[in-house]
Design a protein around this motif. Structure first.
Motif, mmCIF file in Angstrom:
data_model
loop_
_atom_site.group_PDB
_atom_site.id
_atom_site.type_symbol
_atom_site.label_atom_id
_atom_site.label_comp_id
_atom_site.label_asym_id
_atom_site.label_seq_id
_atom_site.Cartn_x
_atom_site.Cartn_y
_atom_site.Cartn_z
ATOM 1 N N ALA A 34 0.843 -1.195 0.000
ATOM 2 C CA ALA A 34 0.000 0.000 0.000
ATOM 3 C C ALA A 34 0.879 1.247 0.000
ATOM 4 N N PRO A 35 0.359 2.389 -0.463
ATOM 5 C CA PRO A 35 1.152 3.626 -0.435
ATOM 6 C C PRO A 35 1.479 4.061 0.981
ATOM 7 N N TYR A 36 2.606 4.760 1.118
ATOM 8 C CA TYR A 36 3.041 5.217 2.440
ATOM 9 C C TYR A 36 2.075 6.245 3.042
ATOM 10 N N THR A 37 1.307 6.899 2.192
ATOM 11 C CA THR A 37 0.370 7.924 2.668
ATOM 12 C C THR A 37 -0.838 7.333 3.380
ATOM 13 N N LEU A 38 -0.996 6.033 3.311
ATOM 14 C CA LEU A 38 -2.137 5.370 3.952
ATOM 15 C C LEU A 38 -2.007 5.446 5.473
ATOM 16 N N ASN A 39 -3.012 5.995 6.150
ATOM 17 C CA ASN A 39 -3.020 6.011 7.616
ATOM 18 C C ASN A 39 -4.444 5.773 8.112
ATOM 19 N N PRO A 40 -4.798 4.502 8.291
ATOM 20 C CA PRO A 40 -6.177 4.188 8.686
ATOM 21 C C PRO A 40 -6.524 4.578 10.113
ATOM 22 N N VAL A 100 -8.161 11.817 6.084
ATOM 23 C CA VAL A 100 -7.089 10.834 5.914
ATOM 24 C C VAL A 100 -7.631 9.417 6.069
ATOM 25 N N THR A 101 -8.513 9.204 7.029
ATOM 26 C CA THR A 101 -9.069 7.858 7.206
ATOM 27 C C THR A 101 -9.997 7.486 6.049
ATOM 28 N N GLU A 126 -8.183 0.329 17.491
ATOM 29 C CA GLU A 126 -9.617 0.255 17.186
ATOM 30 C C GLU A 126 -9.913 0.767 15.780
ATOM 31 N N LEU A 127 -9.275 1.879 15.400
ATOM 32 C CA LEU A 127 -9.526 2.474 14.085
ATOM 33 C C LEU A 127 -9.020 1.585 12.952
ATOM 34 N N VAL A 128 -7.831 0.994 13.118
ATOM 35 C CA VAL A 128 -7.302 0.095 12.087
ATOM 36 C C VAL A 128 -8.225 -1.108 11.913
#
Length: 277
Positions: free
Chosen positions: A68-74, A81-82, A121-123
């Motif tokens: 996945a791209p490095y910009t991914l921040n779940p 961003v999410t 929890e978010l991931v």
């Protein structure tokens, strides 16, 4: 058989990546599903994928690993961003079905001040939204070095994510040697102990791929600085032990070291030389 490759540019397509892999002695590879710093995925070329799958089958390729791209921040505190992370995960998992049975790796992200529990929890919530029972792709959580507010610096944090996901059978772990060594897991002097701890927390059946990277920084530095195999703080013998360990030797290995394709070819040749068939 040693299945080993490196990270290749997907700009010219899958068949081109397969040919580059063969030219440097690799029999698998890792690739970005899209620009690692951007958001737009490349359009699917089914003919290119068909040609690649034939090439891979004819040459005994091992399982592929998409990143996945490095910009991914779940687990970001920013809803934009999410939402972006959710969109990317959905699109990428749809794309991966054109390469059935492959692996898809992502960094769990950074909680940016919300706390580890909230990040976990978010991931897990994102994974519950995007995973489907019919997918053939196994999604891998990558072990992280622990810089800043990263999630995944311990095996326990990864286990806590998996515990909250409904379709656990679709999840695995990618162990990055630089990251775990920097996070305080001593692969150099206590490899068996690290693997026993992994098994007790996550189960070795979850371990599906290895990122082979030496480290520019010392043990337990909590830094993410990849180095050429044997040129960093882990050293050559650690990698000989890793690729020949009975628990690890059948897994696919992927180089993310700071080398070009030719340099990766030299590392692959060295790894093959020290692999005990």
């Amino acid at each position: 058989m040693l299945h080993v490759g490196c990270h290749l540019s997907s700009a010219k397509g899958y068949e081109a990546m397969g040919k580059v892999a063969l030219s440097i002695g690799a029999n698998t590879f890792q690739f970005f599903t899209r620009n690692p710093r951007g958001s737009k995925a490349k359009a699917i070329d089914e003919q290119d994928i068909s040609r690649f799958l034939k090439l891979a089958g004819d040459n005994g390729f091992g399982i592929l690993l998409a990143h996945a791209p490095y910009t991914l921040n779940p687990c970001s505190a920013d809803p934009k961003v999410t939402r972006f992370a959710a969109q990317v995960l959905q699109e990428d998992l749809a794309l991966m079905e054109y390469l059935p049975g492959s692996l898809y790796n992502f960094h769990p992200g950074s909680h940016v001040g919300q706390g580890v529990e909230k990040g976990i929890e978010l991931v897990a919530a994102q994974l519950n939204d995007v995973l489907s029972s019919g997918q053939t792709t196994t999604v891998l959580l990558e072990t992280m070095s622990g810089k800043g507010s990263e999630i995944g610096k311990t095996f326990e944090e990864l286990a806590a994510i998996i515990e909250r996901v409904e379709l656990k059978e679709k999840l695995g772990v990618c162990l990055d040697t630089c990251h775990v060594y920097s996070a305080g897991y001593d692969l150099v002097n206590r490899l068996d102990g690290v693997l026993e701890h992994f098994d007790s927390v996550l189960g070795l059946e979850r371990l599906r791929a290895i990122h082979l990277n030496d480290s520019m920084t010392p043990f337990a530095s909590f830094k993410d600085r990849h180095e050429t195999i044997g040129k960093g703080s882990l050293g050559e013998q650690a990698f000989i032990n890793l690729i020949n360990h009975p628990v690890l030797r059948e897994l696919p290995f992927f180089l993310e070291t700071p080398r070009d394709d030719a340099g990766h070819g030299q590392e692959i040749a060295w790894l093959k030389e020290h692999y005990r068939a």
